[in-house]
Design a protein around this motif. Sequence first.
Motif, PDB file in Angstrom:
ATOM      1  N   GLY A 143     -62.524  98.009 124.089  1.00  0.00           N
ATOM      2  CA  GLY A 143     -62.433  97.892 125.538  1.00  0.00           C
ATOM      3  C   GLY A 143     -61.021  97.567 125.991  1.00  0.00           C
ATOM      4  O   GLY A 143     -60.655  97.842 127.127  1.00  0.00           O
ATOM      5  N   VAL A 144     -60.208  96.999 125.091  1.00  0.00           N
ATOM      6  CA  VAL A 144     -58.818  96.707 125.438  1.00  0.00           C
ATOM      7  C   VAL A 144     -58.021  97.996 125.535  1.00  0.00           C
ATOM      8  O   VAL A 144     -57.220  98.187 126.446  1.00  0.00           O
ATOM      9  N   SER A 145     -58.226  98.905 124.582  1.00  0.00           N
ATOM     10  CA  SER A 145     -57.548 100.195 124.499  1.00  0.00           C
ATOM     11  C   SER A 145     -56.274 100.089 123.669  1.00  0.00           C
ATOM     12  O   SER A 145     -55.348  99.334 124.015  1.00  0.00           O
ATOM     13  N   ARG A 146     -56.238 100.873 122.587  1.00  0.00           N
ATOM     14  CA  ARG A 146     -55.050 100.912 121.744  1.00  0.00           C
ATOM     15  C   ARG A 146     -53.867 101.463 122.529  1.00  0.00           C
ATOM     16  O   ARG A 146     -52.783 100.879 122.538  1.00  0.00           O
ATOM     17  N   SER A 147     -54.074 102.596 123.206  1.00  0.00           N
ATOM     18  CA  SER A 147     -52.979 103.169 123.980  1.00  0.00           C
ATOM     19  C   SER A 147     -52.590 102.246 125.132  1.00  0.00           C
ATOM     20  O   SER A 147     -51.410 102.090 125.449  1.00  0.00           O
ATOM     21  N   THR A 190     -38.097  96.158 120.021  1.00  0.00           N
ATOM     22  CA  THR A 190     -39.030  96.836 120.917  1.00  0.00           C
ATOM     23  C   THR A 190     -40.232  97.355 120.136  1.00  0.00           C
ATOM     24  O   THR A 190     -41.386  97.197 120.560  1.00  0.00           O
ATOM     25  N   SER A 191     -39.986  97.959 118.986  1.00  0.00           N
ATOM     26  CA  SER A 191     -41.066  98.509 118.164  1.00  0.00           C
ATOM     27  C   SER A 191     -42.003  97.415 117.679  1.00  0.00           C
ATOM     28  O   SER A 191     -43.236  97.556 117.751  1.00  0.00           O
ATOM     29  N   LEU A 192     -41.442  96.324 117.188  1.00  0.00           N
ATOM     30  CA  LEU A 192     -42.281  95.231 116.703  1.00  0.00           C
ATOM     31  C   LEU A 192     -43.084  94.622 117.847  1.00  0.00           C
ATOM     32  O   LEU A 192     -44.271  94.288 117.675  1.00  0.00           O
ATOM     33  N   GLY A 193     -42.464  94.487 119.010  1.00  0.00           N
ATOM     34  CA  GLY A 193     -43.182  93.943 120.163  1.00  0.00           C
ATOM     35  C   GLY A 193     -44.372  94.809 120.534  1.00  0.00           C
ATOM     36  O   GLY A 193     -45.467  94.301 120.806  1.00  0.00           O
ATOM     37  N   ILE A 194     -44.176  96.120 120.539  1.00  0.00           N
ATOM     38  CA  ILE A 194     -45.277  97.037 120.838  1.00  0.00           C
ATOM     39  C   ILE A 194     -46.362  96.918 119.764  1.00  0.00           C
ATOM     40  O   ILE A 194     -47.563  96.945 120.071  1.00  0.00           O
ATOM     41  N   GLY A 195     -45.943  96.779 118.506  1.00  0.00           N
ATOM     42  CA  GLY A 195     -46.907  96.622 117.420  1.00  0.00           C
ATOM     43  C   GLY A 195     -47.751  95.365 117.560  1.00  0.00           C
ATOM     44  O   GLY A 195     -48.958  95.376 117.288  1.00  0.00           O
ATOM     45  N   LEU A 196     -47.132  94.285 118.008  1.00  0.00           N
ATOM     46  CA  LEU A 196     -47.884  93.045 118.222  1.00  0.00           C
ATOM     47  C   LEU A 196     -48.868  93.198 119.371  1.00  0.00           C
ATOM     48  O   LEU A 196     -50.003  92.696 119.304  1.00  0.00           O
ATOM     49  N   TRP A 197     -48.459  93.883 120.419  1.00  0.00           N
ATOM     50  CA  TRP A 197     -49.384  94.137 121.523  1.00  0.00           C
ATOM     51  C   TRP A 197     -50.555  95.003 121.067  1.00  0.00           C
ATOM     52  O   TRP A 197     -51.688  94.824 121.524  1.00  0.00           O
ATOM     53  N   GLN A 198     -50.298  95.939 120.161  1.00  0.00           N
ATOM     54  CA  GLN A 198     -51.363  96.811 119.689  1.00  0.00           C
ATOM     55  C   GLN A 198     -52.479  96.023 118.997  1.00  0.00           C
ATOM     56  O   GLN A 198     -53.630  96.452 118.991  1.00  0.00           O
ATOM     57  N   CYS A 199     -52.155  94.853 118.451  1.00  0.00           N
ATOM     58  CA  CYS A 199     -53.168  94.034 117.779  1.00  0.00           C
ATOM     59  C   CYS A 199     -54.302  93.647 118.720  1.00  0.00           C
ATOM     60  O   CYS A 199     -55.426  93.407 118.272  1.00  0.00           O
ATOM     61  N   LEU A 200     -54.010  93.571 120.025  1.00  0.00           N
ATOM     62  CA  LEU A 200     -55.069  93.239 120.986  1.00  0.00           C
ATOM     63  C   LEU A 200     -56.164  94.293 121.005  1.00  0.00           C
ATOM     64  O   LEU A 200     -57.302  94.014 121.397  1.00  0.00           O
ATOM     65  N   SER A 201     -55.828  95.503 120.574  1.00  0.00           N
ATOM     66  CA  SER A 201     -56.792  96.586 120.658  1.00  0.00           C
ATOM     67  C   SER A 201     -57.878  96.513 119.592  1.00  0.00           C
ATOM     68  O   SER A 201     -58.760  97.372 119.554  1.00  0.00           O
ATOM     69  N   ILE A 202     -57.835  95.483 118.724  1.00  0.00           N
ATOM     70  CA  ILE A 202     -58.967  95.290 117.811  1.00  0.00           C
ATOM     71  C   ILE A 202     -60.219  94.931 118.616  1.00  0.00           C
ATOM     72  O   ILE A 202     -61.337  95.075 118.120  1.00  0.00           O
ATOM     73  N   VAL A 232     -48.645  98.896 127.658  1.00  0.00           N
ATOM     74  CA  VAL A 232     -48.308  97.632 128.324  1.00  0.00           C
ATOM     75  C   VAL A 232     -47.174  96.932 127.582  1.00  0.00           C
ATOM     76  O   VAL A 232     -46.215  96.439 128.200  1.00  0.00           O
ATOM     77  N   GLY A 233     -47.276  96.888 126.258  1.00  0.00           N
ATOM     78  CA  GLY A 233     -46.218  96.264 125.468  1.00  0.00           C
ATOM     79  C   GLY A 233     -44.881  96.924 125.676  1.00  0.00           C
ATOM     80  O   GLY A 233     -43.834  96.253 125.743  1.00  0.00           O
ATOM     81  N   GLY A 234     -44.881  98.249 125.807  1.00  0.00           N
ATOM     82  CA  GLY A 234     -43.636  98.963 126.054  1.00  0.00           C
ATOM     83  C   GLY A 234     -43.084  98.703 127.444  1.00  0.00           C
ATOM     84  O   GLY A 234     -41.892  98.420 127.617  1.00  0.00           O
ATOM     85  N   LEU A 235     -43.941  98.777 128.455  1.00  0.00           N
ATOM     86  CA  LEU A 235     -43.489  98.571 129.837  1.00  0.00           C
ATOM     87  C   LEU A 235     -42.909  97.173 130.032  1.00  0.00           C
ATOM     88  O   LEU A 235     -41.915  96.996 130.751  1.00  0.00           O
ATOM     89  N   LEU A 236     -43.527  96.170 129.414  1.00  0.00           N
ATOM     90  CA  LEU A 236     -43.032  94.797 129.552  1.00  0.00           C
ATOM     91  C   LEU A 236     -41.658  94.613 128.911  1.00  0.00           C
ATOM     92  O   LEU A 236     -40.940  93.666 129.243  1.00  0.00           O
ATOM     93  N   GLN A 237     -41.308  95.512 127.999  1.00  0.00           N
ATOM     94  CA  GLN A 237     -39.998  95.433 127.343  1.00  0.00           C
ATOM     95  C   GLN A 237     -38.990  96.413 127.944  1.00  0.00           C
ATOM     96  O   GLN A 237     -37.935  96.651 127.367  1.00  0.00           O
ATOM     97  N   GLY A 238     -39.343  96.968 129.110  1.00  0.00           N
ATOM     98  CA  GLY A 238     -38.397  97.833 129.798  1.00  0.00           C
ATOM     99  C   GLY A 238     -38.410  99.272 129.340  1.00  0.00           C
ATOM    100  O   GLY A 238     -37.417  99.989 129.515  1.00  0.00           O
TER     101      GLY A 238
END
Length: 268
Positions: A162-166, A147-159, A171-177
């Motif tokens: 306008g995407v938003s780090r938070s 779960t942590s790694l998945g959220i970390g990979l989603w955070q990469c989009l925030s580079i 989103v990464g967390g919600l998609l993983q339940g």
Amino acid sequence: MADWLAAIILGLVEGLTEFIPVSSTGHLLLTKEVLGLADEPWNTFIVMIQLGAILAVVALYFARLWKVLMGLPGKDPAARRFTLSVLLAFLPSAVIGLLFHDFIKTVLFNPTIVCISLVIGGFALIALERWAPKPRIEDAMTFDWKTSLGIGLWQCLSIIPGVSRSGATIVGGLLQGVDKKAAAEFSFFLAIPTMVGAFVLDFWESRDLMTAEFLPVLAIGFVVSFVSGLVIVKTLIDFVGKHGFAPFAWWRIVVGTAGLALIWGGVV
């Protein structure tokens, strides 16, 4: 406009938007354009005052974070698990940030990119509100490594501003339940190493800008972002529990659309 007044305005924007999924960097860049501020040193200012808002998390969660810190020497399993989960989530964005730091600031700090990202992210949040998986994780301090790694990979989009780090981490967390409150809270914790790293990197690469004239302005923005960040962190969890993320989604869409109208109309 006086530099001190610009610093106060940008500090408020940072503190009020850092922890909600609307993109603080995107809002700061759009505000900078509206105020007519030059790219430098204000692009550096935008990155560095984010640390002020992050310290608000440290202040409000100090007791829990201190307990974790004290538990590490004694090899407390819960403390070690939480620390590793945050570090694991932080790692992907750290690598991306180091590799593409200059590209991000010179190419992606673009108002049009920001506005498009705001609109797309807004519709993504609305869709997620309707079709997110059923929550199975309710404690932000007990994530497993996947779960942590998945959220970390989603955070990469925030580079992409306008995407938003938070927003990306939530989103990464919600998609993983992950439960909405837990997703928002973990985003708070993950912000600490992420933004400290960004601050240190930008401070070093922009050290020539740290003049006697710039540092007081930076200090004003830092303090204002800290105080306004305190307000948001204290109220966000309850707000999300009652209203979800839809209000932020619609805000993104409105701001992004208005920004594109101003850009295409030649106003900014």
